[in-house]
Design an enzyme around this catalytic site. Structure first.
Site, PDB file in Angstrom:
ATOM      1  N   ASN A   9      25.680  -7.024  27.051  1.00 53.26           N
ATOM      2  CA  ASN A   9      25.163  -6.536  28.329  1.00 53.26           C
ATOM      3  C   ASN A   9      24.429  -7.704  28.992  1.00 53.26           C
ATOM      4  OD1 ASN A   9      23.916  -5.285  30.449  1.00 53.26           O
ATOM      5  ND2 ASN A   9      22.576  -3.986  29.198  1.00 53.26           N
ATOM      6  N   TRP A  10      25.104  -8.319  29.966  1.00 54.40           N
ATOM      7  CA  TRP A  10      24.518  -9.512  30.601  1.00 54.40           C
ATOM      8  C   TRP A  10      23.352  -9.165  31.518  1.00 54.40           C
ATOM      9  CZ3 TRP A  10      29.358 -12.693  32.605  1.00 54.40           C
ATOM     10  CH2 TRP A  10      30.179 -12.984  31.507  1.00 54.40           C
ATOM     11  N   LYS A  11      23.221  -7.885  31.854  1.00 50.39           N
ATOM     12  CA  LYS A  11      22.181  -7.456  32.810  1.00 50.39           C
ATOM     13  C   LYS A  11      22.317  -8.288  34.093  1.00 50.39           C
ATOM     14  CE  LYS A  11      19.491  -5.889  28.903  1.00 50.39           C
ATOM     15  NZ  LYS A  11      18.191  -5.644  28.287  1.00 50.39           N
ATOM     16  N   HIS A  98      21.177   3.330  30.395  1.00 51.37           N
ATOM     17  CA  HIS A  98      20.365   2.256  29.810  1.00 51.37           C
ATOM     18  C   HIS A  98      18.895   2.506  30.141  1.00 51.37           C
ATOM     19  CE1 HIS A  98      18.682  -1.666  28.946  1.00 51.37           C
ATOM     20  NE2 HIS A  98      19.755  -1.888  28.206  1.00 51.37           N
ATOM     21  N   GLU A 100      16.631   0.612  31.111  1.00 53.19           N
ATOM     22  CA  GLU A 100      16.167  -0.033  32.344  1.00 53.19           C
ATOM     23  C   GLU A 100      16.553   0.812  33.560  1.00 53.19           C
ATOM     24  OE1 GLU A 100      17.989  -3.775  31.417  1.00 53.19           O
ATOM     25  OE2 GLU A 100      16.543  -4.014  29.790  1.00 53.19           O
ATOM     26  N   GLU A 170      19.067   2.303  21.457  1.00 53.20           N
ATOM     27  CA  GLU A 170      18.257   1.138  21.825  1.00 53.20           C
ATOM     28  C   GLU A 170      16.791   1.562  21.930  1.00 53.20           C
ATOM     29  OE1 GLU A 170      20.969  -1.947  23.942  1.00 53.20           O
ATOM     30  OE2 GLU A 170      20.050  -0.673  25.458  1.00 53.20           O
ATOM     31  N   GLY A 176      14.364  -6.853  24.477  1.00 53.90           N
ATOM     32  CA  GLY A 176      13.833  -8.064  25.102  1.00 53.90           C
ATOM     33  C   GLY A 176      12.464  -8.462  24.598  1.00 53.90           C
ATOM     34  N   SER A 216      16.856  -6.722  20.705  1.00 58.78           N
ATOM     35  CA  SER A 216      16.558  -8.001  20.036  1.00 58.78           C
ATOM     36  C   SER A 216      17.486  -8.267  18.845  1.00 58.78           C
ATOM     37  CB  SER A 216      15.089  -8.054  19.614  1.00 58.78           C
ATOM     38  OG  SER A 216      14.258  -7.981  20.761  1.00 58.78           O
ATOM     39  N   GLY A 237      21.734  -7.880  24.486  1.00 61.22           N
ATOM     40  CA  GLY A 237      21.265  -8.373  25.777  1.00 61.22           C
ATOM     41  C   GLY A 237      21.169  -9.883  25.760  1.00 61.22           C
TER      42      GLY A 237
HETATM   43  P1  13P Z   1      18.013  -7.579  24.135  1.00 62.79           P
HETATM   44  O1  13P Z   1      19.140  -7.870  23.156  1.00 62.79           O
HETATM   45  O2  13P Z   1      17.765  -8.689  25.101  1.00 62.79           O
HETATM   46  O3  13P Z   1      16.801  -7.077  23.436  1.00 62.79           O
HETATM   47  O4  13P Z   1      18.550  -6.364  25.044  1.00 62.79           O
HETATM   48  C1  13P Z   1      19.100  -5.238  24.450  1.00 62.79           C
HETATM   49  C2  13P Z   1      19.705  -4.400  25.511  1.00 62.79           C
HETATM   50  O5  13P Z   1      19.014  -3.811  26.322  1.00 62.79           O
HETATM   51  C3  13P Z   1      21.161  -4.316  25.568  1.00 62.79           C
HETATM   52  O6  13P Z   1      21.574  -3.323  26.454  1.00 62.79           O
END
Ligand code: 13P
Length: 253
Positions: A9-11, A98, A100, A170, A176, A216, A237
């Site tokens: 997930n590149w966000k 998600h 976010e 998650e 993150g 993470s 992420g």
């Molecule tokens: P990180 O791997 O940066 O913690 O993010 C996880 C995530 O939200 C994947 O959708």
């Protein structure tokens, strides 16, 4: 046998040229080293880069997913993207719910359910995220929260429709933050989720559902997370923004 999946997930990261470089870097590495058996890689770039990524994916090293979709068919929804559009661009997966999007854009379980319906209607497999925030974990409410997210977001589906679902657990406190759930915490929640699915749709459907861990996940901890019987891969992420890290995570099965 259910699939092992590593999804990136590149966000909201990378310029176009950097994104192109990342995909070609991943391709180069996969040309040298095949993915482990029964492992699927999915890249989930921002909308404007989907076509560039689906062009690369014609070489079938990975599948492509979107990060979001609108919950309506089509029409006057400025700035939005429909499941029908994604389908017409050979997008095969889409992340829904998600944390976010739940936190910043008001995505409720009811909206998740509507988005899932749109995706299934358009032959796109939803990657449905669930997970508790830190206060919920500290108050021992994580199972209650995840049960609600799964039940209200997904359990209106028929068993046949549910067969298209990928779930990503998650824990929000691990996203993150560099703070990963322990393998035992991940396994405990994944087994709980599989139990919910078994109660609703039966053991066969539950056993066929891929449940990914996110938060993470890195090359250094992927192996011990994926070694758990109910952890079928990861939604990655930060570490998916670097070709070598991402491919190394996919090699961790
Ligand atoms: P990180 O791997 O940066 O913690 O993010 C996880 C995530 O939200 C994947 O959708």
């Amino acid at each position: 046998m259910r699939k092992n999946i590593v999804a990136g997930n590149w966000k909201m990261n990378k310029r176009f040229d950097e994104a192109d470089e990342l995909v070609s870097g991943i391709m180069d590495l996969l040309e040298k080293q095949e993915l482990p058996q029964n492992t699927l890689m999915i890249l989930c770039p921002p909308f404007p880069y989907l076509e560039m990524c689906t062009d690369y994916s014609n070489d079938s090293y990975f599948a492509i997913g979107a990060q979001n979709v609108n919950d309506n068919d089509r029409g006057a929804y400025t700035g939005e993207v429909s499941a029908e559009m994604l389908n017409s661009m050979e997008v095969e997966y889409c992340i829904v719910g998600h944390s976010e999007r739940r936190a910043y854009y008001g995505e409720t379980d009811a909206i998740v359910a509507r988005k899932v319906d749109q995706l299934i209607k358009n032959d796109i497999r939803p990657i449905v995220c669930c997970g508790e925030v830190l206060e919920e974990r500290e108050g021992n409410k994580q199972f209650e929260v995840v049960r609600r997210q799964i039940t209200d977001g997904l359990f209106h589906l028929s068993a046949e429709q549910f067969a298209n679902i990928v779930i990503a657990y998650e824990p929000v406190w691990a996203i993150g933050t560099g703070k990963t759930a322990t393998p035992a915490q991940a396994q405990e929640m994944h087994a709980f989720i599989r139990g919910l699915i078994a109660d609703k749709y039966g053991k066969e459907v539950a056993e066929a559902t891929s449940i990914l861990y996110g938060g993470s996940c890195k090359p250094t901890n992927a192996k011990e997370l994926f070694a758990n019987p109910d952890v079928d891969g990861g939604l990655i992420g930060g570490a998916s923004l670097q070709a070598e890290d991402f491919v190394n995570i996919a090699m961790a099965f």
